[in-house]
Design an enzyme around this catalytic site. Structure first.
Site, short mmCIF file in Angstrom:
data_model
loop_
_atom_site.label_atom_id
_atom_site.label_comp_id
_atom_site.label_asym_id
_atom_site.label_seq_id
_atom_site.Cartn_x
_atom_site.Cartn_y
_atom_site.Cartn_z
CD GLU A 1 17.78 -98.57 -67.18
OE1 GLU A 1 17.88 -98.71 -65.94
OE2 GLU A 1 18.30 -99.37 -67.99
CG ASP A 2 18.65 -98.43 -62.09
OD1 ASP A 2 18.90 -98.40 -63.32
OD2 ASP A 2 18.98 -99.39 -61.37
NE ARG B 1 17.50 -104.70 -55.49
CZ ARG B 1 18.06 -104.56 -56.70
NH1 ARG B 1 18.05 -103.39 -57.30
NH2 ARG B 1 18.63 -105.59 -57.29
CE LYS C 1 27.82 -95.01 -62.23
NZ LYS C 1 28.39 -96.35 -61.98
CE LYS D 1 15.63 -108.43 -58.24
NZ LYS D 1 16.14 -109.09 -57.02
N GLY D 2 16.06 -101.99 -60.25
CA GLY D 2 16.59 -100.75 -59.69
C GLY D 2 15.70 -99.53 -59.79
CG ASP E 1 21.59 -104.42 -56.41
OD1 ASP E 1 21.50 -103.82 -57.50
OD2 ASP E 1 22.04 -105.57 -56.32
CG ASP F 1 28.10 -97.61 -65.86
OD1 ASP F 1 28.97 -96.95 -66.43
OD2 ASP F 1 28.38 -98.39 -64.92
CG PHE G 1 28.99 -99.57 -57.80
CD1 PHE G 1 28.58 -100.11 -59.02
CD2 PHE G 1 28.35 -99.99 -56.64
CE1 PHE G 1 27.55 -101.05 -59.08
CE2 PHE G 1 27.32 -100.94 -56.70
CZ PHE G 1 26.94 -101.46 -57.92
CB VAL G 2 25.82 -94.59 -56.73
CG1 VAL G 2 26.87 -93.49 -56.86
CG2 VAL G 2 25.08 -94.78 -58.05
P1 XMP Z 1 24.86 -99.87 -68.61
O1 XMP Z 1 26.36 -99.94 -68.53
O2 XMP Z 1 24.31 -100.90 -69.53
O3 XMP Z 1 24.40 -100.25 -67.15
O4 XMP Z 1 24.38 -98.47 -68.91
C1 XMP Z 1 23.12 -100.03 -66.74
C2 XMP Z 1 22.77 -100.91 -65.56
O5 XMP Z 1 23.92 -101.24 -64.77
C3 XMP Z 1 23.64 -101.15 -63.40
N1 XMP Z 1 24.53 -100.12 -62.83
C4 XMP Z 1 24.65 -99.84 -61.53
N2 XMP Z 1 24.03 -100.38 -60.45
N3 XMP Z 1 25.23 -98.89 -59.05
C5 XMP Z 1 24.34 -99.90 -59.22
O6 XMP Z 1 23.78 -100.35 -58.22
C6 XMP Z 1 25.89 -98.30 -60.09
O7 XMP Z 1 26.70 -97.40 -59.88
C7 XMP Z 1 25.58 -98.82 -61.39
N4 XMP Z 1 26.03 -98.48 -62.63
C8 XMP Z 1 25.36 -99.32 -63.49
C9 XMP Z 1 22.19 -100.78 -63.31
O8 XMP Z 1 21.43 -101.93 -63.11
C10 XMP Z 1 21.86 -100.17 -64.65
O9 XMP Z 1 20.50 -100.36 -65.03
MG MG Z 2 22.18 -104.14 -59.73
#
Ligand code: XMP
Ligand code: MG
Length: 174
Positions: A96-97, A162, A128, A40-41, A156, A100, A149-150
């Site tokens: 993508e939001d 959100r 990141k 949803k992000g 969220d 990571d 973590f943001v």
């Molecule tokens: P990966 O590790 O697969 O992660 O690249 C991607 C998904 O992980 C969530 N994500 C976060 N959600 N704050 C959040 O609210 C963060 O700092 C964060 N880091 C990763 C997110 O859903 C992303 O699509």
């Molecule tokens: Mg999430």
């Protein structure tokens, strides 16, 4: 009580999206783009982005799960909601939001790549770099941020925050 500290302001987000949209339109020209939001992000980012990309596009959504309600990646990616639109022979832009480790993106690229898109690119509002696994490539990144973590602007913590218009670092007190 969790504490929030502003990392990226609303004005900074909005002006960066202007630039991203300009770069994307310059690359695709008049070609029709199939924009795929990762739920949803990405919902606020996608909404702001597509309104700056002009009329020549379609929108669909996919939902994957990896984190549950917590802040630690489990490495398990599941498709919860698949696309409605057939992406074969289309220029697909995944929205993508945040990236990571890059694992979610890696799986999504693999899955969608099997469906014969004409092209497959990714735009992420946040990245990141310190957490990226080897081979993580993102065509368009809004902001590179530290490995914290943001929340906010779609992101969220346990479904909260959100609706913030800005991005904040969330700190959970011991
Ligand atoms: P990966 O590790 O697969 O992660 O690249 C991607 C998904 O992980 C969530 N994500 C976060 N959600 N704050 C959040 O609210 C963060 O700092 C964060 N880091 C990763 C997110 O859903 C992303 O699509
Ligand atoms: Mg999430």
């Amino acid at each position: 009580m969790p504490t929030l500290e502003t990392l990226i302001t609303e004005a900074e987000i909005q002006s960066r999206i202007d630039q991203l949209a300009e770069a994307i339109r310059a690359d695709y020209g008049e070609s029709e783009i199939l924009v795929v939001g990762v739920l949803k992000g990405s919902f606020l980012f996608l909404a702001d982005l597509v309104r700056r990309l002009g009329q020549n596009l379609h929108v669909d959504f996919v939902q994957v799960s990896s984190y549950g309600d917590g802040v630690v990646s489990t490495g398990n990616i599941q498709i919860r909601k698949d696309l409605d639109i057939n992406i074969a022979h289309r220029d697909v832009l995944i929205v993508e939001d945040i990236v990571d480790t890059g694992l979610t993106l890696h799986h999504l690229r693999e899955l969608l790549g099997t469906r014969q898109p004409k092209s497959l690119k990714v735009v992420a509002l946040l990245g990141k770099p310190d957490a990226y696994m080897e081979g993580t490539t993102i065509e368009y990144v809004g902001f590179e941020i530290p490995n914290r973590f943001v929340v906010g602007y779609g992101l969220d913590y346990a479904e909260r925050y959100r609706n913030l218009s800005y991005i904040a670092v969330l700190t959970l007190d011991e």
